[in-house]
Design an enzyme around this catalytic site. Structure first.
Site, PDB file in Angstrom:
ATOM      1  N   LYS A   1      -1.849  -3.838  13.438  1.00  0.00           N
ATOM      2  CA  LYS A   1      -1.741  -3.510  12.120  1.00  0.00           C
ATOM      3  C   LYS A   1      -1.701  -1.938  11.899  1.00  0.00           C
ATOM      4  O   LYS A   1      -2.511  -1.220  12.195  1.00  0.00           O
ATOM      5  CB  LYS A   1      -2.853  -4.101  11.505  1.00  0.00           C
TER       6      LYS A   1
ATOM      7  N   LYS B   1       5.669 -10.432   5.715  1.00  0.00           N
ATOM      8  CA  LYS B   1       6.109 -10.991   4.470  1.00  0.00           C
ATOM      9  C   LYS B   1       6.837 -12.310   4.483  1.00  0.00           C
ATOM     10  O   LYS B   1       6.307 -13.349   3.569  1.00  0.00           O
ATOM     11  CB  LYS B   1       6.993  -9.739   3.759  1.00  0.00           C
TER      12      LYS B   1
ATOM     13  N   LYS C   1      -2.212  -7.808   3.901  1.00  0.00           N
ATOM     14  CA  LYS C   1      -2.392  -7.958   2.648  1.00  0.00           C
ATOM     15  C   LYS C   1      -1.592  -9.221   2.239  1.00  0.00           C
ATOM     16  O   LYS C   1      -1.886  -9.922   1.288  1.00  0.00           O
ATOM     17  CB  LYS C   1      -2.133  -6.874   1.673  1.00  0.00           C
TER      18      LYS C   1
ATOM     19  N   GLY D   1       0.865  -1.131   0.034  1.00  0.00           N
ATOM     20  CA  GLY D   1      -0.045  -0.050   0.008  1.00  0.00           C
ATOM     21  C   GLY D   1       0.903   1.346   0.019  1.00  0.00           C
ATOM     22  O   GLY D   1       0.369   2.320  -0.763  1.00  0.00           O
ATOM     23  N   ASN D   2       1.981   1.309   0.734  1.00  0.00           N
ATOM     24  CA  ASN D   2       2.868   2.484   0.472  1.00  0.00           C
ATOM     25  C   ASN D   2       3.388   2.849  -0.746  1.00  0.00           C
ATOM     26  O   ASN D   2       4.098   3.848  -0.866  1.00  0.00           O
ATOM     27  CB  ASN D   2       3.902   2.154   1.736  1.00  0.00           C
TER      28      ASN D   2
END
Length: 311
Positions: free
Chosen positions: A128, A273, A211, A12-13
């Site tokens: 989060k 991740k 995500k 998103g960043n």
């Protein structure tokens, strides 16, 4: 490059801090994605929404307290709004890049609900990060207003919300049908809208699913060959930021878990991740997860760069 089914998880960043910036950035984002498609791969795009959903939520809350008394917007609806406008920009950018290369491939965004467990322990431990970065003083003021604020990997303070683990994707049949028809599908945006089952109802809950975990679950469901988790660096490392830093080309699941236990990966940054990559790689023989930068994704599939995680 062989024909693989690939789930690409965008951060998103990497999408910009406002709609105007995002609209320009996704034009560049589209190019390496279309490189993968042009090479004959089936590509499914997922993306984050931490900055965007935080921005929407804060704007709606601020507006609700103004003299206009705009109705406040529940957090799941803020997630749906972020899916819609990020998907709108992504699908147009990918479509344009495809047509620039004389490739007539349909692109569609699916507003996706991801099913979570209502008893997930994450609801008792918000973790989060969403929205903007704040100084310690700004974070203290927001804490007084009821927000849960935490320091985020040395970059400042951010609001945190619960982040339950994904259990299933409500729209999976729709997604699979579009994939089979040759469409590029943008889905599980921002980790999907978190919902719990109540009989025949799906009820949104105030949370953000990571995500990377949602992308891993989706990749497992659709039987993808690769999960590519994109980040700011070409490879992951142990002893990151230290003189003895070591960049990693390949990791077995056992090695990755060992490094996690040793604390090499920052929570809220590289740790989820790596954990999501482990989940996908371990879900079936022959599946691989790749962590690399967007620009190096195609080379990563060819084994030229990136960090590959497999059984």
């Amino acid at each position: 490059m062989g024909k693989n089914k690939i789930v690409v998880a965008l951060g998103g960043n990497a999408l910009g801090n406002n709609p105007e910036e995002q609209r320009e950035l996704v034009k560049e984002t589209a190019k390496p994605i279309v490189d993968l498609i042009e090479a004959g791969n089936t590509v499914i795009v997922a993306h984050g929404n931490g900055p965007q959903v935080g921005m929407i939520n804060l704007a709606m809350e601020t507006s609700s307290k103004s003299k206009e008394h705009t109705p406040s917007m529940p957090f799941p609806e803020c997630g749906a709004m972020s899916q819609g406008y990020i998907g709108y920009h992504l699908q147009n950018a990918i479509r344009e890049e495809l047509l620039n290369r004389n490739m007539d491939v349909p692109v569609a965004t699916i507003i996706t609900q991801v099913i979570v467990d209502k008893d997930d322990s994450a609801f008792n431990n918000p973790s989060k990060p969403i929205g903007s970065f704040y100084s310690k003083e700004e974070a203290d003021e927001l804490s007084k207003k009821g927000y849960v604020m935490k320091e985020d990997a040395g970059r400042g303070y951010r609001r945190v919300v619960p982040s339950p683990k994904p259990k299933d994707v409500a729209e999976k049949e729709t997604i699979e049908t579009l994939i089979e028809k040759g469409h590029v599908v943008i889905t599980v945006g921002g980790g999907g809208i978190p919902v719990v089952k109540d009989g025949n109802k799906l009820i949104g809950v105030p949370a953000v699913i990571d995500k990377d975990f949602a992308s891993s679950k989706l990749a497992e469901i659709i039987d993808a060959d690769y999960l590519i988790i994109l980040t700011a660096v070409e490879k992951i490392a142990i002893n990151y930021g230290k003189p003895d830093v070591k960049w990693l080309d390949k990791l077995s699941i056992d090695e990755a878990n060992k490094y996690i236990k040793e604390g090499h990966f920052a929570p809220g940054s590289m740790l989820p991740k790596v954990q999501a990559a482990i989940e996908f790689a371990g879900s079936k023989e022959g599946r691989s997860a790749l962590i690399t930068s967007l620009e190096k994704a195609a080379d990563g599939i060819l084994g030229k760069t990136g960090t590959r995680i497999m059984i």
